[in-house]
Design a protein around this motif. Structure first.
Motif, PDB file in Angstrom:
ATOM      1  N   THR A  96       0.761  -1.199   0.235  1.00  8.63           N
ATOM      2  CA  THR A  96       0.016   0.204   0.054  1.00  8.63           C
ATOM      3  C   THR A  96       0.839   1.296   0.042  1.00  8.63           C
ATOM      4  OG1 THR A  96      -1.662  -1.165   1.155  1.00  8.63           O
ATOM      5  CG2 THR A  96      -1.705   1.207   1.258  1.00  8.63           C
ATOM      6  N   VAL A  97       2.022   1.340   0.833  1.00  4.25           N
ATOM      7  CA  VAL A  97       2.632   2.339   0.886  1.00  4.25           C
ATOM      8  C   VAL A  97       3.486   2.651  -0.448  1.00  4.25           C
ATOM      9  CG1 VAL A  97       4.802   3.516   2.170  1.00  4.25           C
ATOM     10  CG2 VAL A  97       2.994   2.523   3.337  1.00  4.25           C
ATOM     11  N   ALA A  98       3.951   1.357  -1.187  1.00  5.58           N
ATOM     12  CA  ALA A  98       4.694   1.848  -2.270  1.00  5.58           C
ATOM     13  C   ALA A  98       3.791   2.067  -3.277  1.00  5.58           C
ATOM     14  CB  ALA A  98       5.476   0.241  -2.627  1.00  5.58           C
ATOM     15  N   SER A  99       2.505   1.548  -3.400  1.00  3.58           N
ATOM     16  CA  SER A  99       1.574   2.093  -4.343  1.00  3.58           C
ATOM     17  C   SER A  99       1.554   3.721  -4.248  1.00  3.58           C
ATOM     18  CB  SER A  99       0.352   1.502  -4.243  1.00  3.58           C
ATOM     19  OG  SER A  99       0.370  -0.041  -4.136  1.00  3.58           O
ATOM     20  N   PHE A 100       1.361   4.168  -3.103  1.00  4.25           N
ATOM     21  CA  PHE A 100       1.259   5.455  -2.965  1.00  4.25           C
ATOM     22  C   PHE A 100       2.535   6.615  -3.641  1.00  4.25           C
ATOM     23  CE2 PHE A 100       1.686   9.601  -0.494  1.00  4.25           C
ATOM     24  CZ  PHE A 100       0.540  10.487  -0.846  1.00  4.25           C
ATOM     25  N   ALA A 101       3.821   5.823  -3.265  1.00  2.32           N
ATOM     26  CA  ALA A 101       5.091   6.667  -3.711  1.00  2.32           C
ATOM     27  C   ALA A 101       4.825   6.363  -5.127  1.00  2.32           C
ATOM     28  CB  ALA A 101       6.070   5.650  -3.003  1.00  2.32           C
ATOM     29  N   GLY A 102       4.655   5.311  -5.654  1.00  2.00           N
ATOM     30  CA  GLY A 102       4.673   4.895  -7.207  1.00  2.00           C
ATOM     31  C   GLY A 102       3.796   6.115  -7.973  1.00  2.00           C
ATOM     32  N   GLY A 103       2.609   6.440  -7.319  1.00  2.00           N
ATOM     33  CA  GLY A 103       1.754   7.282  -7.858  1.00  2.00           C
ATOM     34  C   GLY A 103       2.052   8.715  -7.736  1.00  2.00           C
ATOM     35  N   CYS A 104       3.205   8.996  -7.038  1.00  2.00           N
ATOM     36  CA  CYS A 104       3.960  10.317  -6.995  1.00  2.00           C
ATOM     37  C   CYS A 104       5.152  10.566  -7.712  1.00  2.00           C
ATOM     38  CB  CYS A 104       4.168  10.491  -5.501  1.00  2.00           C
ATOM     39  SG  CYS A 104       2.544  10.817  -4.323  1.00  2.00           S
ATOM     40  N   ALA A 105       5.585   9.281  -8.290  1.00  2.00           N
ATOM     41  CA  ALA A 105       6.744   9.412  -9.200  1.00  2.00           C
ATOM     42  C   ALA A 105       6.864  10.480 -10.128  1.00  2.00           C
ATOM     43  CB  ALA A 105       6.946   8.009  -9.741  1.00  2.00           C
ATOM     44  N   GLN A 106       8.180  11.269 -10.362  1.00  2.00           N
ATOM     45  CA  GLN A 106       8.551  12.172 -11.123  1.00  2.00           C
ATOM     46  C   GLN A 106       9.452  11.714 -12.009  1.00  2.00           C
ATOM     47  OE1 GLN A 106       6.606  14.918 -11.216  1.00  2.00           O
ATOM     48  NE2 GLN A 106       5.577  14.225  -9.611  1.00  2.00           N
ATOM     49  N   GLU A 107      10.140  10.425 -11.843  1.00  2.00           N
ATOM     50  CA  GLU A 107      11.383  10.037 -12.740  1.00  2.00           C
ATOM     51  C   GLU A 107      11.101   8.677 -12.859  1.00  2.00           C
ATOM     52  OE1 GLU A 107      13.363  12.049 -14.239  1.00  2.00           O
ATOM     53  OE2 GLU A 107      13.204  13.696 -13.109  1.00  2.00           O
TER      54      GLU A 107
END
Length: 487
Positions: A96-107
């Motif tokens: 769940t945490v990784a999904s949120f981080a991936g959705g915020c990806a800029q690179e």
């Protein structure tokens, strides 16, 4: 035994809460299945947004599947040692945490890193779901039915992922195909403690070295395939990746053969049916993952479908994966044998692949895509549940997590290798047409890659015919309280 009087140990709880446990299993498997297919629909938008090269785009999928496949063995062992509930919740929280981080990806590197941690989270959670099925459903027929429902959940996840990915990508952003995992993960984390009692840990220690060797070895091999698509088979980096992967995997076998508590119990492969079944899962995963990857490109880039239309286009395949395991597969297994169902399924998958080798830029959806996808989806529905039941048959309860981890590992590794091999074939086909990816060239190159998918399906069929031996199941076993506690 009522739920109020269930013992705190996992086996007794499994008996008292069979329906509730199956509900949690389906939720976690839906989460994983949705995440794989939802990313397929987002690939074109991700490529444009983050400026990802066509062959590197496959790593958006492979980063997840490699971490998933590499750490599934660790996840299975973690479930055996710490208890299925703790392993499941740890994995879902990380996912769940990784999904949120991936959705915020800029690179690109940011997104790929998040996908790796998503894969790790899924690897920690998913073996516990299979282990719970093994421990809860002890009769052959009822276990096959439960595994069939599990396969059906994967089909529903595929359908939901494709449709959801199409809707979110078209109406919002590709980032929402990752953000959508967050509320689902939170719901699973909230429900699991209420539905599954804490299991007593069995003790032991983790084989972290084995997990790292397996992950690094498979990563090197798959990177070699992907790199070959860009630079060719004789390139120094390509050859070096294959050599490194081979050495690491040989070290894995050596380390595991001497380890007191190995992450990969090599004894699992001494059983004829189990060893053959693992190889069949590699082949079926290789065929189907590659098919998903390239048909997604075909319907959007050749047929000019928008993401929502592309999601709807995959409904026939998903329909076969949903309906067949629940209806036709149990009847075929009961009347004939698990092997009959497996053979029939692989023939249908192979037939679908043969059909797809004929596609071109002038191929319409209904005439050239819908029927082979329906065949392939129904074929997987006939294959997976009896194959999984055959592999997990006679596995000691204390090895259920490890065996489940191994089962899911080979499927995901097969998917990674299959995608990489077909990307290599695709890249070679594109280069043979001068490197210009027009609609005609793209369609012809995808048709060529389907010969690779056909090869995977044929090898799997030969393995079932020549290696696996099953019998027609007898009357369904009754699960007594004593048998349930023993499981």
């Amino acid at each position: 035994m009522s739920s109020s009087t269930a013992p705190s140990g996992q086996s007794g709880t499994a008996t008292a809460h069979r329906g509730a446990i199956l509900t949690v299993i389906l939720c976690v498997q839906l989460l994983s299945a949705i995440d794989i297919t939802v990313m397929n629909m987002a690939l074109p938008k991700i490529q444009h947004s983050l400026d990802v090269s066509p062959t590197a785009l496959s790593w958006v999928l492979n980063a997840y599947t490699l971490a998933y496949g590499g750490f599934l063995l660790l996840g299975g062992r973690m479930g055996d040692i710490l208890g299925s509930r703790k392993a499941l919740m740890t994995g879902v929280a990380l996912f769940t945490v990784a999904s949120f981080a991936g959705g915020c990806a800029q690179e690109t590197w940011w997104l790929l890193t998040a996908r790796v941690f998503q894969g790790l989270g899924a690897a920690l959670a998913l073996p516990s779901t299979m282990a719970l099925i093994v421990r809860t459903f002890t009769g052959q027929e009822e276990r096959t039915k439960a595994l069939g429902i599990s396969v059906m959940a994967s089909g529903i996840g595929s359908t939901g992922g494709l449709l959801l990915g199409g809707v979110l990508t078209d109406l919002a952003s590709w980032r929402w195909v990752l953000f959508i995992n967050v509320p689902i993960g939170i719901a699973v984390l909230a429900l699991t403690p209420r539905l599954i009692a804490r299991a007593e840990p069995q003790g032991g220690r983790f084989d972290g070295g084995g997990a790292l060797l397996g992950t690094a070895g498979m990563s090197a091999v798959v990177y070699g395939f992907v790199h070959a698509a860009d630079e060719g088979w004789s390139n120094t980096v390509t050859v070096g990746s294959f050599v490194l992967g081979f050495v690491l995997l040989c070290l894995l076998v050596r380390v595991e053969s001497r380890h007191a508590q190995p992450i990969l119990n090599l004894g699992l492969f001494t059983n004829r049916n189990r060893a053959g079944g693992f190889l069949v899962f590699v082949c079926s995963g290789g065929a189907m993952f590659g098919m998903f990857f390239f048909l997604t490109q075909f319907v959007q880039n050749v047929l000019d479908m928008n993401p929502i239309q592309a999601g709807l286009a995959f409904l026939p395949m998903s329909l076969g994966m949903i309906v067949v395991p629940r209806t036709l597969t149990p009847r075929l297994v009961k009347r004939y044998s698990p092997k009959t169902s497996m053979v029939t399924g692989l023939i249908m998958v192979a037939a679908g692949m043969v059909w797809l080798t004929r596609i071109s830029a002038s191929t319409g959806y209904f005439s050239g895509i819908m029927v082979p996808m329906l065949l392939a989806g129904a074929g997987v529905g006939l294959l997976n549940s009896p194959l999984a039941a055959t592999i997990l048959a006679d596995v000691p309860p204390k090895e259920a997590g490890g065996a489940s981890g191994a089962l899911q590992t080979v499927g995901m590794i097969g998917g990674s290798i299959g995608t990489a091999v077909l990307v290599t074939v695709f890249g070679s086909a594109i280069r043979s047409h001068g490197g210009t990816a027009t609609k005609s060239v793209l369609a012809d190159s995808i048709a060529t890659t389907c010969f690779g998918g056909l090869a995977f399906a044929v090898v799997g069929l030969l393995l079932v015919l020549l290696v696996i031996r099953t019998k027609k199941p007898g009357p369904a076993q009754q699960v007594t309280p004593q048998a349930a506690r023993a499981a």
